[in-house]
Design a protein around this motif. Sequence first.
Motif, PDB file in Angstrom:
ATOM      1  N   HIS A   5       0.966  -1.383  -0.027  1.00  0.00           N
ATOM      2  CA  HIS A   5       0.053  -0.216  -0.109  1.00  0.00           C
ATOM      3  C   HIS A   5       0.834   0.983   0.364  1.00  0.00           C
ATOM      4  O   HIS A   5       1.230   1.084   0.898  1.00  0.00           O
ATOM      5  N   THR A   6       0.718   2.346  -0.581  1.00  0.00           N
ATOM      6  CA  THR A   6       1.471   3.482  -1.032  1.00  0.00           C
ATOM      7  C   THR A   6       0.168   4.433   0.682  1.00  0.00           C
ATOM      8  O   THR A   6      -0.603   3.989  -0.079  1.00  0.00           O
ATOM      9  N   GLU A   7       0.561   5.213   0.703  1.00  0.00           N
ATOM     10  CA  GLU A   7       0.528   5.973   1.213  1.00  0.00           C
ATOM     11  C   GLU A   7      -0.363   6.895   0.147  1.00  0.00           C
ATOM     12  O   GLU A   7      -0.346   7.614  -0.510  1.00  0.00           O
ATOM     13  N   ILE A  33      -9.811  -4.884  -5.020  1.00  0.00           N
ATOM     14  CA  ILE A  33      -9.244  -5.292  -6.538  1.00  0.00           C
ATOM     15  C   ILE A  33      -8.122  -5.333  -7.019  1.00  0.00           C
ATOM     16  O   ILE A  33      -6.949  -6.149  -7.041  1.00  0.00           O
ATOM     17  N   HIS A  34      -7.690  -3.867  -6.489  1.00  0.00           N
ATOM     18  CA  HIS A  34      -6.197  -3.595  -8.078  1.00  0.00           C
ATOM     19  C   HIS A  34      -6.007  -1.714  -6.992  1.00  0.00           C
ATOM     20  O   HIS A  34      -7.148  -1.254  -6.702  1.00  0.00           O
ATOM     21  N   GLU A  35      -4.651  -1.881  -6.873  1.00  0.00           N
ATOM     22  CA  GLU A  35      -3.899  -0.324  -6.651  1.00  0.00           C
ATOM     23  C   GLU A  35      -3.218  -0.253  -7.593  1.00  0.00           C
ATOM     24  O   GLU A  35      -2.619  -0.545  -8.926  1.00  0.00           O
ATOM     25  N   PHE A  36      -4.042   1.086  -8.646  1.00  0.00           N
ATOM     26  CA  PHE A  36      -3.481   1.867  -9.438  1.00  0.00           C
ATOM     27  C   PHE A  36      -2.471   2.934  -9.194  1.00  0.00           C
ATOM     28  O   PHE A  36      -2.255   3.179  -7.686  1.00  0.00           O
ATOM     29  N   GLU A  37      -2.114   3.945  -9.663  1.00  0.00           N
ATOM     30  CA  GLU A  37      -1.253   4.641  -9.420  1.00  0.00           C
ATOM     31  C   GLU A  37      -1.592   6.213  -8.683  1.00  0.00           C
ATOM     32  O   GLU A  37      -1.459   6.142  -7.280  1.00  0.00           O
ATOM     33  N   GLU A  78      -7.202   4.322 -16.082  1.00  0.00           N
ATOM     34  CA  GLU A  78      -7.760   3.953 -14.604  1.00  0.00           C
ATOM     35  C   GLU A  78      -8.992   3.257 -14.213  1.00  0.00           C
ATOM     36  O   GLU A  78      -9.022   2.351 -14.659  1.00  0.00           O
ATOM     37  N   VAL A  79      -9.610   4.257 -15.027  1.00  0.00           N
ATOM     38  CA  VAL A  79     -10.653   3.422 -14.507  1.00  0.00           C
ATOM     39  C   VAL A  79     -11.411   2.800 -15.804  1.00  0.00           C
ATOM     40  O   VAL A  79     -12.355   2.108 -16.174  1.00  0.00           O
ATOM     41  N   MET A  80     -10.690   3.058 -17.191  1.00  0.00           N
ATOM     42  CA  MET A  80     -11.004   2.723 -18.162  1.00  0.00           C
ATOM     43  C   MET A  80      -9.988   0.912 -18.008  1.00  0.00           C
ATOM     44  O   MET A  80     -11.273  -0.073 -18.879  1.00  0.00           O
ATOM     45  N   GLU A 139     -18.666 -10.026   3.505  1.00  0.00           N
ATOM     46  CA  GLU A 139     -16.869 -10.276   3.729  1.00  0.00           C
ATOM     47  C   GLU A 139     -16.005 -11.050   2.293  1.00  0.00           C
ATOM     48  O   GLU A 139     -15.620 -11.185   1.662  1.00  0.00           O
ATOM     49  N   GLN A 140     -16.660 -11.988   2.501  1.00  0.00           N
ATOM     50  CA  GLN A 140     -16.487 -13.542   2.071  1.00  0.00           C
ATOM     51  C   GLN A 140     -16.908 -13.075   0.435  1.00  0.00           C
ATOM     52  O   GLN A 140     -16.214 -13.629  -0.579  1.00  0.00           O
ATOM     53  N   THR A 141     -18.103 -13.090   0.301  1.00  0.00           N
ATOM     54  CA  THR A 141     -19.095 -12.559  -1.307  1.00  0.00           C
ATOM     55  C   THR A 141     -17.927 -11.434  -1.904  1.00  0.00           C
ATOM     56  O   THR A 141     -17.849 -11.248  -3.030  1.00  0.00           O
ATOM     57  N   ALA A 142     -17.283 -10.082  -1.271  1.00  0.00           N
ATOM     58  CA  ALA A 142     -16.662  -9.244  -1.777  1.00  0.00           C
ATOM     59  C   ALA A 142     -15.157  -9.757  -2.896  1.00  0.00           C
ATOM     60  O   ALA A 142     -14.765  -9.383  -3.467  1.00  0.00           O
ATOM     61  N   ARG A 143     -14.334 -10.425  -1.388  1.00  0.00           N
ATOM     62  CA  ARG A 143     -13.113 -11.247  -1.798  1.00  0.00           C
ATOM     63  C   ARG A 143     -13.538 -12.281  -3.265  1.00  0.00           C
ATOM     64  O   ARG A 143     -12.806 -12.012  -3.487  1.00  0.00           O
ATOM     65  N   GLU A 144     -14.293 -12.412  -3.165  1.00  0.00           N
ATOM     66  CA  GLU A 144     -15.010 -14.013  -4.386  1.00  0.00           C
ATOM     67  C   GLU A 144     -14.869 -13.056  -5.814  1.00  0.00           C
ATOM     68  O   GLU A 144     -14.519 -13.275  -6.365  1.00  0.00           O
ATOM     69  N   LEU A 145     -15.472 -12.097  -5.036  1.00  0.00           N
ATOM     70  CA  LEU A 145     -16.634 -10.753  -6.133  1.00  0.00           C
ATOM     71  C   LEU A 145     -14.748 -10.675  -6.816  1.00  0.00           C
ATOM     72  O   LEU A 145     -14.147 -10.322  -8.426  1.00  0.00           O
ATOM     73  N   ALA A 146     -13.901  -9.882  -6.178  1.00  0.00           N
ATOM     74  CA  ALA A 146     -13.026  -9.020  -6.358  1.00  0.00           C
ATOM     75  C   ALA A 146     -11.558 -10.133  -6.964  1.00  0.00           C
ATOM     76  O   ALA A 146     -11.343  -9.263  -7.973  1.00  0.00           O
ATOM     77  N   SER A 147     -11.752 -11.674  -6.544  1.00  0.00           N
ATOM     78  CA  SER A 147     -11.003 -12.603  -7.168  1.00  0.00           C
ATOM     79  C   SER A 147     -10.795 -12.423  -8.481  1.00  0.00           C
ATOM     80  O   SER A 147     -10.367 -12.752  -9.700  1.00  0.00           O
ATOM     81  N   ARG A 148     -12.173 -12.803  -9.006  1.00  0.00           N
ATOM     82  CA  ARG A 148     -13.066 -12.832 -10.377  1.00  0.00           C
ATOM     83  C   ARG A 148     -12.528 -11.673 -11.154  1.00  0.00           C
ATOM     84  O   ARG A 148     -12.259 -11.816 -12.339  1.00  0.00           O
ATOM     85  N   VAL A 149     -12.518 -10.626 -10.264  1.00  0.00           N
ATOM     86  CA  VAL A 149     -12.669  -9.335 -11.640  1.00  0.00           C
ATOM     87  C   VAL A 149     -11.200  -8.950 -11.688  1.00  0.00           C
ATOM     88  O   VAL A 149     -10.856  -8.983 -12.729  1.00  0.00           O
ATOM     89  N   ARG A 150      -9.838  -9.590 -10.286  1.00  0.00           N
ATOM     90  CA  ARG A 150      -8.959  -9.403 -10.221  1.00  0.00           C
ATOM     91  C   ARG A 150      -7.736 -10.676 -11.951  1.00  0.00           C
ATOM     92  O   ARG A 150      -7.491 -10.174 -12.722  1.00  0.00           O
ATOM     93  N   ALA A 151      -9.017 -10.944 -11.883  1.00  0.00           N
ATOM     94  CA  ALA A 151      -8.487 -12.289 -13.044  1.00  0.00           C
ATOM     95  C   ALA A 151      -8.300 -11.882 -14.089  1.00  0.00           C
ATOM     96  O   ALA A 151      -8.170 -12.160 -15.072  1.00  0.00           O
ATOM     97  N   HIS A 152      -9.801 -10.907 -14.210  1.00  0.00           N
ATOM     98  CA  HIS A 152     -10.048  -9.745 -15.615  1.00  0.00           C
ATOM     99  C   HIS A 152      -8.948  -8.963 -16.392  1.00  0.00           C
ATOM    100  O   HIS A 152      -9.199  -7.885 -16.996  1.00  0.00           O
ATOM    101  N   LEU A 153      -8.005  -8.239 -15.016  1.00  0.00           N
ATOM    102  CA  LEU A 153      -7.580  -6.914 -15.374  1.00  0.00           C
ATOM    103  C   LEU A 153      -6.463  -7.389 -16.032  1.00  0.00           C
ATOM    104  O   LEU A 153      -5.761  -8.074 -15.155  1.00  0.00           O
ATOM    105  N   VAL A 154      -6.568  -6.147 -16.866  1.00  0.00           N
ATOM    106  CA  VAL A 154      -5.314  -6.617 -17.754  1.00  0.00           C
ATOM    107  C   VAL A 154      -4.304  -4.944 -18.328  1.00  0.00           C
ATOM    108  O   VAL A 154      -4.854  -4.350 -17.847  1.00  0.00           O
ATOM    109  N   LEU A 155      -3.286  -5.413 -17.365  1.00  0.00           N
ATOM    110  CA  LEU A 155      -2.551  -3.392 -17.076  1.00  0.00           C
ATOM    111  C   LEU A 155      -1.672  -4.088 -18.533  1.00  0.00           C
ATOM    112  O   LEU A 155      -0.684  -5.026 -19.007  1.00  0.00           O
ATOM    113  N   PRO A 156      -1.029  -2.455 -18.453  1.00  0.00           N
ATOM    114  CA  PRO A 156      -0.606  -2.367 -19.573  1.00  0.00           C
ATOM    115  C   PRO A 156       1.088  -2.712 -18.837  1.00  0.00           C
ATOM    116  O   PRO A 156       1.352  -2.500 -18.689  1.00  0.00           O
TER     117      PRO A 156
END
Length: 156
Positions: A5-7, A33-37, A78-80, A139-156
């Motif tokens: 985590h950045t400050e 899900i993810h930390e962007f800049e 980041e939004v896109m 919280e469990q559902t949140a973690r599961e959904l976050a994990s699903r989305v994270r698996a589809h996150l394509v970073l430049p």
Amino acid sequence: MESAHTEHSCTVHNCTVCDRLALWQAGRNPHFIHEFEHSIFVIGDHQYHRGYAQIILKQHVIELHELAPAVQVAHFREVMIATDALVNTFQPSKMNHACYGNLDPHLHWHLFPRYTSDPDHGKQPWLHAAQFPKHRIDEQTARELASRVRAHLVLP
């Protein structure tokens, strides 16, 4: 899966968005899900619209035009990237994006995947806001959904 985590620079008291950032920073936000800049990407507290998520600016800034031009461009990218991950995860027929700051004056985006099966799918997503609390996730559902989305996150 929390990142290093950045400050974040929010020192405003009674800011619910800053409170969410503090939870993330402490490694206690199951919606993460993810930390962007410039922002973090989180699954929404409710899932009235399946896949609802938010992008939250790490700095306490109220208006988009207050960001430096280069940050505006990077933040929109980041939004896109987040939008693409939601589309690839949930396959909505449309995406709605909202950035108001009227109730929570801290720059954040609401990302609403929309489906033809939605009630009033051709209208604005806040139409059934009174029902959102009935669709809060644990919280469990949140973690599961976050994990699903994270698996589809394509970073430049």
